[in-house]
Design an enzyme around this catalytic site. Sequence first.
Site, PDB file in Angstrom:
ATOM      1  N   LYS A 153       0.840  -1.206   0.000  1.00 22.81           N
ATOM      2  CA  LYS A 153       0.000   0.000   0.000  1.00 22.81           C
ATOM      3  C   LYS A 153       0.875   1.257   0.000  1.00 22.81           C
ATOM      4  O   LYS A 153       2.078   1.186   0.296  1.00 22.81           O
ATOM      5  CB  LYS A 153      -0.921  -0.024   1.214  1.00 22.81           C
ATOM      6  CG  LYS A 153      -0.196   0.018   2.557  1.00 22.81           C
ATOM      7  CD  LYS A 153      -1.133  -0.315   3.710  1.00 22.81           C
ATOM      8  CE  LYS A 153      -0.400  -0.254   5.039  1.00 22.81           C
ATOM      9  NZ  LYS A 153      -1.237  -0.744   6.153  1.00 22.81           N
ATOM     10  N   TYR A 185      15.016  30.702   8.508  1.00 21.59           N
ATOM     11  CA  TYR A 185      13.747  31.331   8.890  1.00 21.59           C
ATOM     12  C   TYR A 185      13.607  31.383  10.398  1.00 21.59           C
ATOM     13  O   TYR A 185      13.964  30.427  11.108  1.00 21.59           O
ATOM     14  CB  TYR A 185      12.575  30.522   8.341  1.00 21.59           C
ATOM     15  CG  TYR A 185      12.349  30.645   6.858  1.00 21.59           C
ATOM     16  CD1 TYR A 185      12.059  31.882   6.274  1.00 21.59           C
ATOM     17  CD2 TYR A 185      12.395  29.527   6.044  1.00 21.59           C
ATOM     18  CE1 TYR A 185      11.830  31.982   4.916  1.00 21.59           C
ATOM     19  CE2 TYR A 185      12.167  29.614   4.674  1.00 21.59           C
ATOM     20  CZ  TYR A 185      11.876  30.857   4.118  1.00 21.59           C
ATOM     21  OH  TYR A 185      11.652  30.945   2.781  1.00 21.59           O
TER      22      TYR A 185
HETATM   23  C1  LIG Z   1      -0.490  -1.668   6.888  1.00 25.30           C
HETATM   24  C2  LIG Z   1      -1.033  -2.983   7.296  1.00 25.30           C
HETATM   25  C3  LIG Z   1      -0.197  -4.099   7.383  1.00 25.30           C
HETATM   26  C4  LIG Z   1       1.321  -3.982   7.290  1.00 25.30           C
HETATM   27  O1  LIG Z   1       1.785  -3.408   8.489  1.00 25.30           O
HETATM   28  P1  LIG Z   1       3.349  -3.292   8.807  1.00 25.30           P
HETATM   29  O2  LIG Z   1       3.392  -2.878  10.233  1.00 25.30           O
HETATM   30  O3  LIG Z   1       3.885  -2.237   7.894  1.00 25.30           O
HETATM   31  O4  LIG Z   1       3.956  -4.605   8.551  1.00 25.30           O
HETATM   32  C5  LIG Z   1      -0.771  -5.335   7.628  1.00 25.30           C
HETATM   33  N1  LIG Z   1      -2.104  -5.458   7.805  1.00 25.30           N
HETATM   34  C6  LIG Z   1      -2.948  -4.392   7.768  1.00 25.30           C
HETATM   35  C7  LIG Z   1      -4.397  -4.592   7.997  1.00 25.30           C
HETATM   36  C8  LIG Z   1      -2.436  -3.124   7.528  1.00 25.30           C
HETATM   37  O5  LIG Z   1      -3.260  -2.070   7.517  1.00 25.30           O
END
Ligand SMILES: *Cc1c(COP(=O)(O)O)cnc(C)c1O
Length: 370
Positions: free
Chosen positions: A40, A261
């Site tokens: 993702k 800044y």
């Molecule tokens: C993002 C996510 C993962 C992966 O999580 P990590 O901590 O990056 O390994 C797995 N399952 C779900 C439901 C998620 O939202």
Amino acid sequence: MSAFDRATAFLTIDVGAIVANWRRIRDHVGATCEAAAVVKADCYGLGADRIAPALAAAGCRTFFVATIDEGIALRKVVADAAIAVLGGPLPGAAADLDEHRLIPVLNSPEQIGLWAGYATATGRRLDCALHLDTGMSRLGLDAAAVERLAADPALLGGLNPLLVMSHMACADEAEHPKNPDQLARFRALSDHLGLGGRRSLGASSTIFLGADYHFDLVRPGIALYGGNPTPGRANPMAAVARLEARILQVRDVDSPMTVGYGASHRVTGKGRVAVAALGYADGVFRSLGNCGFGFIEGERVPIVGRISMDLTTFDVSALAPEKARPGALIEILGPHQDVDTLAADAGTIGYEILTALGRRYLRDYQNGAV
Ligand SMILES: *Cc1c(COP(=O)(O)O)cnc(C)c1O
């Protein structure tokens, strides 16, 4: 001038290290458990179109994305693997999921109804995953919804639940009492549903809580991209990203000058400041102002002053002038500073550092990009 010669900030992504991290987890969970990959947010900012095909070529058969659009984009580069959409469908989305062979994770009775209704309307049996909430109070069916489903399996009419999953709230704290509590709830709820199908509980940190937490499929994300899934212990994963920027200018400073800044850094005595070609528009958090570090040829240089949109200023007074010169590289991520260390200085987590990486770096994919 070539794009490489022109570029002033570089993001180098070791695709071979990502594949090695996936293999490390695959071997860790053993042959009875599948290692999927969470890709993702564009592989946590690192580039799903380059990384996911390499993982598929290495044998990864199941990918998780957050949104339908991420799934559609992934389907273009990964032809055969299963792609599950964590967010599930909203009304009207079922046909798009179907067209691109995406498997919705069904998180609520409404989502089950939508996908089951579409299955009935098209007269087909459709794959899905079911998400049970065991303590996140985020997405997923609560205990009452599980109860209704167990009592009336016809609610899943036309659906083929491939996977029953849940997600852990505190897996990055190995001793947290919520971990065994969620494990027990997941066992109880999924047993009660009694749907068969495979079960999945583990994201990156959960995988390292022990074999009890593995079930039939694990869903690593951050661990693939080099983040430490075992905070407080040595990182078992290989580093993946290197981030460097060129110095554009070095200037002599002396009190009572100020840098940047808000004049937030006051110079005390003679020194030198190097101005590097990256800033918050590139994902360098403003919270690193007067607090973070870079490295020049392995020597640590503190960030002084606020982070600007395109520029970051470093105190290079302690370095030999030939090291801190225009054109020289300052490492922000790499062998001397991993993503978790940078994140700690910025007051955030590695996940946010990676997903905030900007779009104007010259990106170089190394070691087995497909
Ligand atoms: C993002 C996510 C993962 C992966 O999580 P990590 O901590 O990056 O390994 C797995 N399952 C779900 C439901 C998620 O939202």
